[in-house]
Write a protein that holds these residues in place. Structure first.
Motif, PDB file in Angstrom:
ATOM      1  N   GLU A 208       0.815  -1.069  -0.203  1.00 12.43           N
ATOM      2  CA  GLU A 208      -0.015   0.379   0.096  1.00 12.43           C
ATOM      3  C   GLU A 208       1.107   0.858  -0.004  1.00 12.43           C
ATOM      4  OE1 GLU A 208      -4.110  -0.391   2.486  1.00 12.43           O
ATOM      5  OE2 GLU A 208      -2.448  -1.752   3.455  1.00 12.43           O
ATOM      6  N   LEU A 209       2.109   1.469   0.062  1.00 16.50           N
ATOM      7  CA  LEU A 209       3.091   2.188   0.168  1.00 16.50           C
ATOM      8  C   LEU A 209       4.216   1.957  -1.179  1.00 16.50           C
ATOM      9  CD1 LEU A 209       4.197   1.735   3.499  1.00 16.50           C
ATOM     10  CD2 LEU A 209       2.393   4.012   2.415  1.00 16.50           C
ATOM     11  N   PRO A 210       4.312   3.266  -1.809  1.00 12.73           N
ATOM     12  CA  PRO A 210       5.602   3.751  -2.362  1.00 12.73           C
ATOM     13  C   PRO A 210       6.601   2.297  -2.599  1.00 12.73           C
ATOM     14  CG  PRO A 210       4.956   5.618  -1.882  1.00 12.73           C
ATOM     15  CD  PRO A 210       3.920   4.730  -0.856  1.00 12.73           C
ATOM     16  N   PHE A 211       7.007   2.256  -3.406  1.00 10.68           N
ATOM     17  CA  PHE A 211       8.246   1.087  -3.579  1.00 10.68           C
ATOM     18  C   PHE A 211       9.688   1.741  -3.172  1.00 10.68           C
ATOM     19  CE2 PHE A 211      12.110  -1.050  -5.190  1.00 10.68           C
ATOM     20  CZ  PHE A 211      12.125  -2.538  -4.789  1.00 10.68           C
ATOM     21  N   ARG A 212      10.398   1.265  -1.429  1.00 15.24           N
ATOM     22  CA  ARG A 212      11.427   1.600  -1.168  1.00 15.24           C
ATOM     23  C   ARG A 212      10.942   2.710  -0.478  1.00 15.24           C
ATOM     24  NH1 ARG A 212      16.545   1.001  -5.557  1.00 15.24           N
ATOM     25  NH2 ARG A 212      17.978   2.185  -3.443  1.00 15.24           N
ATOM     26  N   TRP A 213       9.902   2.919  -0.087  1.00 13.18           N
ATOM     27  CA  TRP A 213       8.796   3.906   0.784  1.00 13.18           C
ATOM     28  C   TRP A 213       9.934   4.589   1.849  1.00 13.18           C
ATOM     29  CZ3 TRP A 213       7.630   5.318   5.891  1.00 13.18           C
ATOM     30  CH2 TRP A 213       7.039   4.123   6.845  1.00 13.18           C
ATOM     31  N   ARG A 214      10.808   3.774   2.246  1.00 12.76           N
ATOM     32  CA  ARG A 214      11.690   3.671   3.678  1.00 12.76           C
ATOM     33  C   ARG A 214      12.752   5.112   3.188  1.00 12.76           C
ATOM     34  NH1 ARG A 214       9.474  -1.064   4.472  1.00 12.76           N
ATOM     35  NH2 ARG A 214       9.288  -1.673   6.318  1.00 12.76           N
ATOM     36  N   GLU A 215      13.322   4.792   2.228  1.00 10.36           N
ATOM     37  CA  GLU A 215      14.267   5.583   1.614  1.00 10.36           C
ATOM     38  C   GLU A 215      13.884   6.832   1.101  1.00 10.36           C
ATOM     39  OE1 GLU A 215      16.457   3.375  -1.562  1.00 10.36           O
ATOM     40  OE2 GLU A 215      16.484   1.349  -0.349  1.00 10.36           O
ATOM     41  N   LEU A 216      12.548   7.313   1.096  1.00  7.30           N
ATOM     42  CA  LEU A 216      11.752   8.727   0.466  1.00  7.30           C
ATOM     43  C   LEU A 216      12.933   9.835   2.111  1.00  7.30           C
ATOM     44  CD1 LEU A 216       8.363   7.642  -0.563  1.00  7.30           C
ATOM     45  CD2 LEU A 216      10.739   8.511  -1.720  1.00  7.30           C
ATOM     46  N   LEU A 217      12.289  10.780   1.359  1.00  8.36           N
ATOM     47  CA  LEU A 217      12.713  11.810   2.601  1.00  8.36           C
ATOM     48  C   LEU A 217      11.426  11.820   4.073  1.00  8.36           C
ATOM     49  CD1 LEU A 217      13.616  15.186   0.005  1.00  8.36           C
ATOM     50  CD2 LEU A 217      14.954  13.328   2.020  1.00  8.36           C
ATOM     51  N   PRO A 218      11.762  12.679   4.492  1.00 10.94           N
ATOM     52  CA  PRO A 218      10.742  12.326   6.095  1.00 10.94           C
ATOM     53  C   PRO A 218       9.180  13.444   5.602  1.00 10.94           C
ATOM     54  CG  PRO A 218      12.521  12.557   6.811  1.00 10.94           C
ATOM     55  CD  PRO A 218      13.048  13.174   5.744  1.00 10.94           C
ATOM     56  N   GLU A 219       9.551  13.675   4.796  1.00  9.36           N
ATOM     57  CA  GLU A 219       8.477  14.826   4.307  1.00  9.36           C
ATOM     58  C   GLU A 219       7.750  13.908   3.742  1.00  9.36           C
ATOM     59  OE1 GLU A 219      10.936  16.376   4.190  1.00  9.36           O
ATOM     60  OE2 GLU A 219      11.225  17.997   5.285  1.00  9.36           O
ATOM     61  N   LEU A 220       8.133  13.083   2.691  1.00  5.59           N
ATOM     62  CA  LEU A 220       7.324  12.296   1.162  1.00  5.59           C
ATOM     63  C   LEU A 220       6.720  11.549   2.487  1.00  5.59           C
ATOM     64  CD1 LEU A 220       9.374  13.145  -1.586  1.00  5.59           C
ATOM     65  CD2 LEU A 220       7.884  14.224  -1.147  1.00  5.59           C
ATOM     66  N   GLN A 221       7.861  10.376   2.746  1.00  6.74           N
ATOM     67  CA  GLN A 221       7.030   9.584   3.648  1.00  6.74           C
ATOM     68  C   GLN A 221       6.114   9.758   4.769  1.00  6.74           C
ATOM     69  OE1 GLN A 221      10.367   7.616   6.938  1.00  6.74           O
ATOM     70  NE2 GLN A 221      12.268   7.579   4.882  1.00  6.74           N
ATOM     71  N   GLN A 222       5.545  11.045   5.108  1.00  8.37           N
ATOM     72  CA  GLN A 222       4.578  11.166   5.877  1.00  8.37           C
ATOM     73  C   GLN A 222       3.316  11.082   4.144  1.00  8.37           C
ATOM     74  OE1 GLN A 222       4.830  14.937   8.394  1.00  8.37           O
ATOM     75  NE2 GLN A 222       2.617  15.113   7.889  1.00  8.37           N
ATOM     76  N   ALA A 223       3.836  11.668   3.918  1.00  3.80           N
ATOM     77  CA  ALA A 223       2.814  12.233   2.487  1.00  3.80           C
ATOM     78  C   ALA A 223       2.448  10.562   2.085  1.00  3.80           C
ATOM     79  CB  ALA A 223       2.973  13.093   1.346  1.00  3.80           C
ATOM     80  N   ALA A 224       3.211  10.096   1.934  1.00  3.82           N
ATOM     81  CA  ALA A 224       3.160   8.408   1.982  1.00  3.82           C
ATOM     82  C   ALA A 224       1.746   7.958   2.354  1.00  3.82           C
ATOM     83  CB  ALA A 224       3.921   7.505   0.866  1.00  3.82           C
ATOM     84  N   VAL A 225       2.423   7.545   3.894  1.00  5.48           N
ATOM     85  CA  VAL A 225       1.677   6.817   4.474  1.00  5.48           C
ATOM     86  C   VAL A 225       0.440   7.419   5.092  1.00  5.48           C
ATOM     87  CG1 VAL A 225       2.116   6.680   7.452  1.00  5.48           C
ATOM     88  CG2 VAL A 225       3.895   6.521   6.002  1.00  5.48           C
ATOM     89  N   MET A 226      -0.241   8.762   4.999  1.00  2.00           N
ATOM     90  CA  MET A 226      -1.228   9.422   5.500  1.00  2.00           C
ATOM     91  C   MET A 226      -2.274   9.432   4.493  1.00  2.00           C
ATOM     92  SD  MET A 226      -0.955  10.848   8.568  1.00  2.00           S
ATOM     93  CE  MET A 226       0.054  11.562   9.403  1.00  2.00           C
TER      94      MET A 226
END
Length: 296
Positions: A208-226
């Protein structure tokens, strides 16, 4: 006496020749009139013949021009026919090419299906699952918190590599702590959930999350998780930089009463008028479960 007789005789002879002279003149005049009439008749016939000849010549010229027009139209029709023939030939070649591609695709699909069947059979023999074999992780399962979290939930996400790497080792700054307390104090009937990076898998799956989302910037991580949280659970996604001054129940009830599935704020990012705003503020997103939000 003798002279008188002679004179009388001469007078009689003279009188006898006049009618013949008049008759000759009349006959001559009649012949001349007849000749003139006949000449007029011949002239009229000649004029009629000349007019008919001219009309025939004009008609022939018209037919010649019409024939030339028809010839030009026939040439144009022949050119169009040749053009359409070439187009039809091109379409035929394209159809043959597509048909060949379809045949190849069908053959490839058949081969792929055969390989997939062989692979599944080998995995069944080896007692392994395809998802586990490919990803190295267990098969797809529902998140641990699914079915427990209510829809009316205020979602918060925070991650910092030094001060908040996970839920067990997270220290918020006084400012963040005050903002979090304002949200908890004014939550109303909402449930508040602060998600850390190591807790994401408890709420949503990796698919349900982008591929390799853990390597994104914190702001993009938050947007993907939300986005994934609102898609699965619904609720309100708030940024931890937000100070909540009153409950959000009225906003939620109004959205539900209107049959809407999303409520948020728009702002101008492209210089267009306000009624044509193109960007959505990501610090406040309110949505129903399985509404306009979807998994990545």
């Amino acid at each position: 006496m003798v002279e008188s007789e002679q004179l009388r005789v001469d007078n009689c002879k003279t009188t006898d020749t006049r009618p013949w002279a008049l008759l000759s003149v009349f006959a001559l005049a009649t012949v001349m009139c007849a000749s003139a009439t006949w000449a007029l008749i011949l002239l009229r016939h000649a004029e009629n013949d000349l007019a008919a000849y001219r009309q025939d010549n004009i008609s022939a010229e018209d037919w010649k021009q019409q024939a030339e027009k028809w010839r030009q139209q026939a040439n144009k029709s022949r050119q169009h026919a040749e053009k359409w023939r070439q187009q039809a030939e091109k379409w035929r070649q394209q159809a043959e090419k597509q048909w060949q591609q379809l045949k190849n695709s069908a053959a490839n699909a058949k081969d792929a299906a055969w390989l997939r069947a062989q692979w599944h059979r080998d995995l069944e023999i080896a007692a392994k699952h395809p998802y586990t074999e490919v990803t190295g992780a267990p098969a797809l399962q529902l998140p641990r918190k699914y079915g427990i979290i209510p829809e009316k939930t205020i979602w918060l996400y925070w991650y910092h590599p030094q001060t908040c790497p996970n839920s067990m080792k997270c220290v918020l700054s006084p400012k963040r702590q005050l903002l979090l307390e304002s949200i908890i104090h004014n939550k109303g009937n909402f449930h508040v959930e602060l998600v850390h990076k190591n807790q994401v898998e408890e709420f949503v799956n990796d698919v349900e999350l982008p591929f390799r989302w853990r390597e994104l910037l914190p702001e993009l991580q938050q947007a993907a998780v939300m986005n994934a949280l609102l898609a699965r659970y619904g609720g309100v996604a708030l940024d931890l930089c937000t100070c909540l001054l009153r409950p959000l129940d009225d906003y939620w009830d109004e959205m539900v009463a209107n049959g809407a599935s999303f409520r948020g704020y728009l702002f101008r990012l492209n210089g267009k008028p306000w009624w044509r705003a193109e960007a959505v503020a990501d610090w406040f997103l309110m949505g129903r479960r399985e509404g306009i939000f979807s998994s990545a």
